[in-house]
Design an enzyme around this catalytic site. Structure first.
Site, short mmCIF file in Angstrom:
data_model
loop_
_atom_site.label_atom_id
_atom_site.label_comp_id
_atom_site.label_asym_id
_atom_site.label_seq_id
_atom_site.Cartn_x
_atom_site.Cartn_y
_atom_site.Cartn_z
N CYS A 214 32.55 21.46 -52.63
CA CYS A 214 32.40 22.93 -52.60
C CYS A 214 33.09 23.47 -53.85
O CYS A 214 34.20 24.00 -53.78
CB CYS A 214 33.00 23.51 -51.33
SG CYS A 214 32.47 22.68 -49.81
N PRO A 217 34.45 28.60 -57.58
CA PRO A 217 33.98 29.06 -58.90
C PRO A 217 34.20 28.07 -60.04
O PRO A 217 33.72 28.31 -61.14
CB PRO A 217 34.77 30.33 -59.11
CG PRO A 217 36.04 30.12 -58.37
CD PRO A 217 35.69 29.31 -57.16
N ASP A 244 27.74 23.05 -54.94
CA ASP A 244 28.01 24.25 -54.14
C ASP A 244 26.74 24.67 -53.43
O ASP A 244 25.63 24.47 -53.95
CB ASP A 244 28.52 25.40 -55.01
CG ASP A 244 29.28 26.43 -54.17
OD1 ASP A 244 30.50 26.24 -53.98
OD2 ASP A 244 28.66 27.39 -53.70
N CYS A 351 42.41 27.42 -48.32
CA CYS A 351 43.34 28.49 -48.70
C CYS A 351 43.63 29.37 -47.48
O CYS A 351 43.54 30.60 -47.55
CB CYS A 351 42.80 29.30 -49.87
SG CYS A 351 41.14 29.97 -49.62
#
Length: 521
Positions: A214, A217, A244, A351
């Site tokens: 994944c 960015p 992605d 995160c």
């Protein structure tokens, strides 16, 4: 990218983008009825809402924060206090740091031949005004930039200047402009401090084949590419596949990674849980498909570890986000395990602080692997990086309700929940070495929040069964019900009571759901 014409009557050479698109859309009446009145949606009547949209412009303050933000969420505080991931004595400090602006962090691209020259320029030229001490700007103390002590080679730095301070002191603005310029050139990369940790734990070498499941960015992918090219100017034999699921984010990923100009990068657009097995034309019969030496699973998550840079999450956060993402995270990680080479290393990271998306996912993956994967203890790696071990107990909450076990979870009505058995803590967590997981808290070293664990493949994973989807669960249940109905039909005919069930009837999905509800009632 070019957008299609808004109407058939618009010539194809008059394509609209950006502000022109918004202006012309309104001008051509797509959002207005005849007479110029705003269109009222049917859902506004149903929900008794005022259809008028009020736009409130928010302006960024001098300290870097946004106005009109409520930096609190009672559900967030209640949930994480109950989990015990932060010691009670540190709770208020934890919240205070979460509400503060995140410092700007960057790292120097260590693979370029100018890396040491760039570091020398920073220390002797741009940072020399501080002389290692804070300076005063209109009565405010400005701390000097400092390197991250746990990042190798003093190549990662952070500073925290407000816009007001940048405008008042040319030396600070020079540092800011230098970082922006070199970031575009690819000699350094602006990246959150804790986001640098997973690639470091991957331990990538130039000959490795690496998969970033994944990737967008792309800051971690860029960091992995740096490691692949480390130590030589020659093209490395390894490969990085950056994947992605979102096409637009793949464009962003390409823009980020093109700065390194590496021929060893391949960008793909697949859903991580369905990433394909790539066949190989190899003389070795054991190598039928591509297997990766290293895999990074930085999976989608609720993102509450990024509250410092995305304060909108305070308003949007709720426990249902983590509950909904848990199955996807398990499936992506299981697919990564299948694609990993024997003896290879996989890093799972998020995160978020949420144990449902962290320890619960890792534990379920280990159970399904049945000994094929093991957690690696990383206590000795990056010793100056502060971390907390994985927790062995947590609580489940969804839609305002706490659940002690799966029996407490409602299966129908307004309170119907997506909570599953795999989210609850089980008795085998100590045996699975869940404490080898690592959680990074913002108040430890003035960072964002992150969760990381390192897994190693020690046996084949061909036997691993995936987490079934809802459609698969219903299909299995329908097949079982049809089998039971056939048995009942045979038994009824055998005793001659005329009560046999029509074994030719097919159980529909609606029938299956009704039967499930009756059984749970």
């Amino acid at each position: 990218s070019l957008l299609p014409p808004l109407r058939a009557g618009l010539p194809s050479n008059q394509l609209l983008t950006g502000d022109k698109l918004s202006a012309n859309t309104t001008a051509m009446g797509r959002n207005k009825k005849r007479g110029g009145k705003s269109r009222t949606m049917a859902r506004d009547f149903k929900e008794k809402r005022n259809p008028d949209w009020k736009f409130e412009k928010r302006v960024k303050k001098d300290d870097g924060t946004w106005g009109n933000h409520d930096y609190s969420n009672s559900e967030f505080e209640e949930y994480y206090k109950a989990q015990g991931i932060v010691p009670e004595a540190e709770w208020e400090t934890f919240l205070d740091v979460l509400r503060a602006t995140l410092p700007t962090t960057f790292r120097i691209n260590g693979t370029t031949k100018f890396a040491q020259d760039l570091l020398h320029k920073l220390q002797t030229d741009l940072f020399s005004h501080f002389d290692g001490k804070p300076i005063e700007v209109e009565g405010e103390q400005v701390e000097p930039p400092k390197f991250l002590p746990w990042y190798p080679g003093k190549l990662a730095w952070q500073f925290n200047f407000s816009r007001h301070q940048l405008r008042k002191l040319p030396e600070l603005e020079a540092i800011h402009e230098f970082v922006k310029r070199e970031n575009e050139a690819g000699t350094l990369t602006r990246q959150e401090a804790v986001s640098m940790v997973p690639p470091l734990f991957l331990d990538v070498h130039p000959h490795h084949k690496v998969l970033d499941m994944c990737a967008a960015p792309g800051s971690k992918t860029f960091q992995i590419l740096e490691m692949l090219h480390a130590g030589s100017d020659a093209t490395p034999p390894g490969l990085v596949v950056a994947n992605d699921a979102d096409m637009q984010r793949c464009n962003l990923l390409t823009h980020q990674t093109k700065r390194i100009c590496s021929p060893c990068l391949l960008v793909t657009n697949h859903e991580g849980q369905y990433f394909p097995h790539v066949p190989l034309l190899s003389a070795d019969p054991d190598e039928k498909s591509l297997r990766f030496d290293r895999i990074l699973c930085d999976v989608p998550c609720c993102g509450d570890g990024t509250l410092r840079k995305a304060p909108d999450i305070w308003r949007k956060w709720n426990t249902s986000n983590g509950v909904a993402l848990h199955p996807l995270q398990v499936r992506i990680t299981l697919q990564a395990a299948r694609l990993l080479k024997m003896g290879g290393r996989m890093v799972y990271s998020t995160c978020t602080f949420n144990p449902v998306e962290n320890e619960a996912v890792v534990a379920e993956v280990l159970r399904r692997s049945k000994g094929s994967l093991r957690l690696v203890e990383m206590t000795g790696a990056l010793p100056e990086l502060k971390r907390n071990p994985g927790i062995l107990s947590w609580k489940i909450r969804d839609k305002g309700e706490w659940f002690g076990s799966m029996e407490d979870v409602p299966q129908e009505g307004d309170k119907k929940s997506k909570v599953s058995e795999t989210m609850f803590p089980q008795a085998d967590l100590k045996e699975l070495n869940i404490e080898y997981c690592m959680r990074f808290l913002p108040h430890h070293q003035d960072t964002g929040g992150f969760f990381v664990c390192v897994l190693e493949k020690v046996a084949p994973t061909d036997h691993i069964q995936n987490l079934p989807t809802k459609r698969e669960r219903m299909a299995t249940f329908k097949a079982e019900m049809e089998g039971e109905m056939k048995e009942e039909a045979v038994e009824g005919q055998a005793v001659g009571d005329g009560q046999g069930v029509d074994c030719g009837k097919r159980v529909t999905e609606a029938d299956a759901e009704k039967i499930v509800k009756k059984r749970n009632a």
